[in-house]
Scaffold this motif. Structure first.
Motif, mmCIF file in Angstrom:
data_model
loop_
_atom_site.group_PDB
_atom_site.id
_atom_site.type_symbol
_atom_site.label_atom_id
_atom_site.label_comp_id
_atom_site.label_asym_id
_atom_site.label_seq_id
_atom_site.Cartn_x
_atom_site.Cartn_y
_atom_site.Cartn_z
ATOM 1 N N LEU A 17 0.825 -1.209 0.000
ATOM 2 C CA LEU A 17 0.000 0.000 0.000
ATOM 3 C C LEU A 17 0.862 1.263 0.000
ATOM 4 O O LEU A 17 0.567 2.234 -0.693
ATOM 5 N N THR A 18 1.936 1.240 0.792
ATOM 6 C CA THR A 18 2.851 2.387 0.794
ATOM 7 C C THR A 18 3.508 2.554 -0.560
ATOM 8 O O THR A 18 3.585 3.679 -1.100
ATOM 9 N N ILE A 30 6.664 13.586 -1.053
ATOM 10 C CA ILE A 30 5.778 12.418 -1.121
ATOM 11 C C ILE A 30 5.113 12.185 0.229
ATOM 12 O O ILE A 30 3.907 11.900 0.307
ATOM 13 N N ALA A 31 5.880 12.325 1.308
ATOM 14 C CA ALA A 31 5.323 12.153 2.647
ATOM 15 C C ALA A 31 4.215 13.165 2.910
ATOM 16 O O ALA A 31 3.156 12.832 3.468
ATOM 17 N N ALA A 32 4.436 14.414 2.500
ATOM 18 C CA ALA A 32 3.418 15.449 2.706
ATOM 19 C C ALA A 32 2.165 15.160 1.892
ATOM 20 O O ALA A 32 1.039 15.400 2.360
ATOM 21 N N GLY A 49 0.582 11.694 3.527
ATOM 22 C CA GLY A 49 0.329 11.602 4.958
ATOM 23 C C GLY A 49 1.043 10.437 5.608
ATOM 24 O O GLY A 49 0.757 10.082 6.756
ATOM 25 N N ILE A 50 1.977 9.824 4.917
ATOM 26 C CA ILE A 50 2.765 8.710 5.441
ATOM 27 C C ILE A 50 4.093 9.271 5.949
ATOM 28 O O ILE A 50 4.665 10.186 5.351
ATOM 29 N N SER A 51 4.608 8.699 7.032
ATOM 30 C CA SER A 51 5.823 9.240 7.632
ATOM 31 C C SER A 51 6.994 9.185 6.657
ATOM 32 O O SER A 51 7.085 8.286 5.805
ATOM 33 N N ARG A 52 7.915 10.128 6.829
ATOM 34 C CA ARG A 52 9.062 10.181 5.918
ATOM 35 C C ARG A 52 9.934 8.928 6.017
ATOM 36 O O ARG A 52 10.380 8.426 4.977
ATOM 37 N N PRO A 53 10.211 8.363 7.225
ATOM 38 C CA PRO A 53 11.007 7.117 7.251
ATOM 39 C C PRO A 53 10.342 5.980 6.475
ATOM 40 O O PRO A 53 11.024 5.206 5.785
ATOM 41 N N THR A 54 9.008 5.897 6.567
ATOM 42 C CA THR A 54 8.304 4.837 5.831
ATOM 43 C C THR A 54 8.400 5.084 4.320
ATOM 44 O O THR A 54 8.589 4.138 3.537
ATOM 45 N N ILE A 55 8.290 6.346 3.918
ATOM 46 C CA ILE A 55 8.452 6.683 2.502
ATOM 47 C C ILE A 55 9.864 6.368 2.034
ATOM 48 O O ILE A 55 10.066 5.836 0.933
ATOM 49 N N SER A 56 10.857 6.672 2.845
ATOM 50 C CA SER A 56 12.250 6.397 2.468
ATOM 51 C C SER A 56 12.470 4.902 2.255
ATOM 52 O O SER A 56 13.145 4.487 1.301
#
Length: 382
Positions: A18-19, A38-40, A43-50
């Motif tokens: 999903l991420t 992308i995080a903004a 709404g997903i945290s930046r570490p998860t996006i990374s």
């Protein structure tokens, strides 16, 4: 009573999928984004996006573009979709020619071929032009063609994708088989969707035209040919065989008030192109514009009004959209009649240029994007 069993928690693989989809779809809406952007957006945290960006880069779906943010603060890297993710093939088949496009996952046309057709070309000429256009396009596109969407100015059998021969159709292509012609130029597992051009035009008008966001409406195309599309609950209704909206043989009042098939009204007015059942648009528009010729306008308004009345009775639309080369000329008169009738329905003029290609292109882009998303986690693809 509520169940005592707790809902199963989504697996780690599902959460990652999903991420990853959120990341990919963000990068499909913009050619480049930083992880913070992308995080903004998601709404997903930046570490998860990374973590997601690293996974997607490892499987060849995302790349660091080499560009960096400027200004004060920490420097960020821009990411984008990787090259070589394939393209969608979009084809338009009209009485005047073939248009073939390669469209990438950002919705951009990367290559385009146009092949003109002679008047009343026929099945063999259309088939040859279709093959030649797509062959040239495939040679230029640079990416494999992973899916295909076709818009055709003829009835389309929804079961086979073949063009169907109906009596008095002006564009007599017969049983041309677009999926068969296109198969050698697209991936072996590619889906090929063929639909009537009026249906694609209706989808485009709902997405970004005068029927934006309207779930229930009827679209009428009045040009060289005559057609209709019925949109119900947000979807085009194609009918059992794919012929829903074929209005040419609907009985309407003719010049002397007698009931005639709609297509015969133009013959009775002398407004057919010589040697064809196609409407002579130039002659028709000249008569509509002539101040001393009220007969043509009265007859055509009455005939098309009967079509609108039938559509209102059977489809219960929120609005009726009229497109084509001459149909919008009648909209003010039709709107005045139906907006204040016993079942008030506004009539509006279509507003998009080449809406059939806009609709087909948007659908092809969506299909390509889904293929790219599914390739990140093939085991979870639907």
């Amino acid at each position: 009573m509520p169940s005592s069993h707790p809902m199963p928690r989504p697996s780690l693989e599902m959460l990652r999928a999903l991420t990853d989809e959120n990341v990919l779809r963000s990068l499909m809406s913009e050619s480049r984004l930083t992880r913070a952007e992308i995080a903004a957006r998601t709404g997903i945290s930046r570490p998860t996006i990374s973590d997601s960006v690293r996974r997607l880069a490892a499987v060849g779906l995302v790349v660091d573009t080499g560009e960096r943010t400027t200004g004060r603060g920490r420097v960020g890297s821009y990411y984008g979709l990787a090259p070589g993710l394939g393209a969608a093939l979009v084809v338009g088949i009209t009485p005047h020619g073939i248009t073939a496009e390669a469209v990438d996952a950002l919705g951009r046309v990367s290559a385009r071929e146009e092949t003109p057709l002679g008047q009343d070309a026929g099945r063999q000429a259309v088939g040859d032009a279709l093959d030649a256009s797509v062959r040239r396009l495939a040679g230029r596109a640079g990416d494999r063609l992973r899916t295909a969407v076709v818009s055709a100015a003829d009835p389309v059998d929804r079961g086979t994708g073949r063009l169907a021969h109906l009596p008095d159709a002006p564009f007599l292509v017969g049983d041309l088989d677009p999926p068969g012609v296109l198969a050698p130029y697209v991936s072996a597992d590619a889906s090929i969707l063929v639909d009537n051009d009026v249906n694609w035009a209706a989808r485009a008008e709902r997405a970004e035209g005068c029927a934006r966001g309207v779930d229930d409406f009827v679209y009428l195309h009045l040009g060289e040919g005559l057609g209709g599309a019925v949109v119900c609950d947000g979807d085009v209704r194609r009918g059992a065989h794919g012929f829903a909206g074929e209005i040419a043989h609907l009985y309407v009042p003719g010049p002397d008030g007698a009931a005639l098939p709609l297509t015969e009204v133009f013959a009775a007015l002398g407004l057919r192109r010589a040697g064809s059942t196609a409407v002579d648009v130039a002659a028709l528009r000249a008569r509509l514009a002539a101040p001393d010729d009220r007969v043509a306008r009265a007859v055509l308004t009455s005939a098309i009004g009967a079509v609108v009345a039938a559509a209102v009775a059977f489809a219960d639309p929120r609005t009726v959209v009229v497109g084509g080369s001459w149909g919008p000329d009648l909209v003010p008169t039709l709107d005045a009649r139906f907006r204040h009738g016993p079942r008030p329905v506004p009539v509006a003029a279509a507003c998009l240029p080449a809406p059939e290609l806009i609709g087909a292109r948007a659908h092809a882009t969506d299909r390509l994007r889904t293929l790219v998303v599914d390739s990140a986690h093939p085991a979870l693809a639907t």
